[in-house]
Design a protein around this motif. Sequence first.
Motif, short mmCIF file in Angstrom:
data_model
loop_
_atom_site.label_atom_id
_atom_site.label_comp_id
_atom_site.label_asym_id
_atom_site.label_seq_id
_atom_site.Cartn_x
_atom_site.Cartn_y
_atom_site.Cartn_z
N LEU A 136 -9.34 8.87 -3.49
CA LEU A 136 -10.51 8.86 -2.61
C LEU A 136 -11.37 10.10 -2.84
O LEU A 136 -12.60 10.04 -2.73
CB LEU A 136 -10.07 8.81 -1.14
CG LEU A 136 -10.09 7.46 -0.45
CD1 LEU A 136 -9.69 7.62 1.00
CD2 LEU A 136 -11.44 6.79 -0.57
N SER B 216 0.82 -1.21 0.00
CA SER B 216 0.00 0.00 0.00
C SER B 216 0.85 1.26 0.00
O SER B 216 0.37 2.35 0.32
CB SER B 216 -0.96 0.01 1.20
OG SER B 216 -1.99 -0.95 1.01
N GLN C 173 -9.68 -2.40 -5.72
CA GLN C 173 -10.20 -1.83 -4.48
C GLN C 173 -9.16 -1.79 -3.36
O GLN C 173 -9.49 -1.45 -2.22
CB GLN C 173 -11.46 -2.56 -3.99
CG GLN C 173 -12.63 -2.44 -4.95
CD GLN C 173 -13.05 -0.98 -5.15
OE1 GLN C 173 -13.52 -0.33 -4.24
NE2 GLN C 173 -12.89 -0.48 -6.38
N SER C 174 -7.93 -2.12 -3.65
CA SER C 174 -6.87 -2.01 -2.65
C SER C 174 -6.29 -0.60 -2.68
O SER C 174 -6.18 0.01 -3.74
CB SER C 174 -5.76 -3.03 -2.92
OG SER C 174 -5.23 -2.86 -4.22
N PRO C 175 -5.93 -0.05 -1.50
CA PRO C 175 -5.48 1.35 -1.44
C PRO C 175 -3.95 1.49 -1.59
O PRO C 175 -3.19 0.59 -1.26
CB PRO C 175 -5.91 1.78 -0.04
CG PRO C 175 -5.76 0.52 0.77
CD PRO C 175 -6.12 -0.62 -0.16
N ILE D 277 -7.41 4.51 -4.73
CA ILE D 277 -8.08 3.20 -4.68
C ILE D 277 -7.93 2.56 -6.05
O ILE D 277 -8.44 3.06 -7.05
CB ILE D 277 -9.57 3.36 -4.32
CG1 ILE D 277 -9.73 4.13 -3.00
CG2 ILE D 277 -10.23 1.97 -4.21
CD1 ILE D 277 -9.05 3.50 -1.81
N ILE E 207 -10.42 -0.95 3.31
CA ILE E 207 -9.27 -0.15 2.89
C ILE E 207 -8.45 0.33 4.09
O ILE E 207 -7.27 0.68 3.93
CB ILE E 207 -9.69 1.06 2.03
CG1 ILE E 207 -10.46 2.10 2.85
CG2 ILE E 207 -10.47 0.61 0.81
CD1 ILE E 207 -10.59 3.44 2.15
#
Length: 309
Positions: free
Chosen positions: A137, A111, A188-190, A184, A156
């Motif tokens: 975001l 991340s 859908q992973s931050p 994002i 998240i």
Amino acid sequence: MQNFYRTYDDGNIGFTHPLPIGYCLNEFEIEEVISKSRGSIVYRVWDHHLKHAIAIKEYMPHSFAIRRRDMILDLGGEKDLRKEKLKKRFHAGLQDFIREAHLMSYLEHSSLPHFLRFWQQNDTAYIAMPFYRGMTLNKLWIRHSHLINENWLRQILFPLLDALDTLHQRNYLHCDISLDNILIRESQSPILLDLGSTRQTTKRLSDDTEITVRSGFTPVEQYTANEENQQGPWTDIYALGAVLYTLIVGKPPPVSIVRNLDDNYQPLAKLRPAGYSLSFLHAIDAALAINPSERPPSITEFVAIYQSA
């Protein structure tokens, strides 16, 4: 994208700040300006060797630096005294940019942005990293706010907290967590973007250091950044709490320096927005305590509150 111009009397300077589309930095061809900030520009570029897109971040303090026709950065036709001050500011910012590249080069976290390459050219510096497809975001909140709920935020939040803990364990603070600095991805992973404002907790800031302030997101201790022992993991925790608050309520929390004089913050646990558990709201309220000593002092302690939600 808006272009910024600054022209001097010699008639030779006046090009736009971003590098033009089609310009090549070695094997990298500029395709698009992705974003601009106070001190940098991020481009999507085509890597002609590897045959895929990557992102390149260029150090560009556009408030006082300009780009000549040969694409080299310059401080322009300033009088000697002012030019010397600008040179000092420019090189202080450049050192911060180099430090960002160094930090990225040894931090490995899914991340955090992955480091590919660093080099200096055009009297400035560049960082190459993967091109992440996704949406900040801020854009997601504006365009798809109906997707945001407690379950989605939980998904998240854990990767972001773990990325922050990776920074904090190495005595660094991010110092600029905001809706614009969290991407994002399509999965859908931050990704926690922009390590350019990171600060070592063990070092005092110099007089040349520029401090990023974001209304509603910056905790009160960052406004007095040269005072010792004020900033710590709780500083980033406040900003992350402000991000969560904004996504839930629809607007940022009150400005911290105003709260410090007259705290009109309405706790989420009191507002009780529909669809959110009381314990989850309590955790965000704890992160947004105006007094640093009343916030969770570490990511581990915040996670303990958060996991009880």
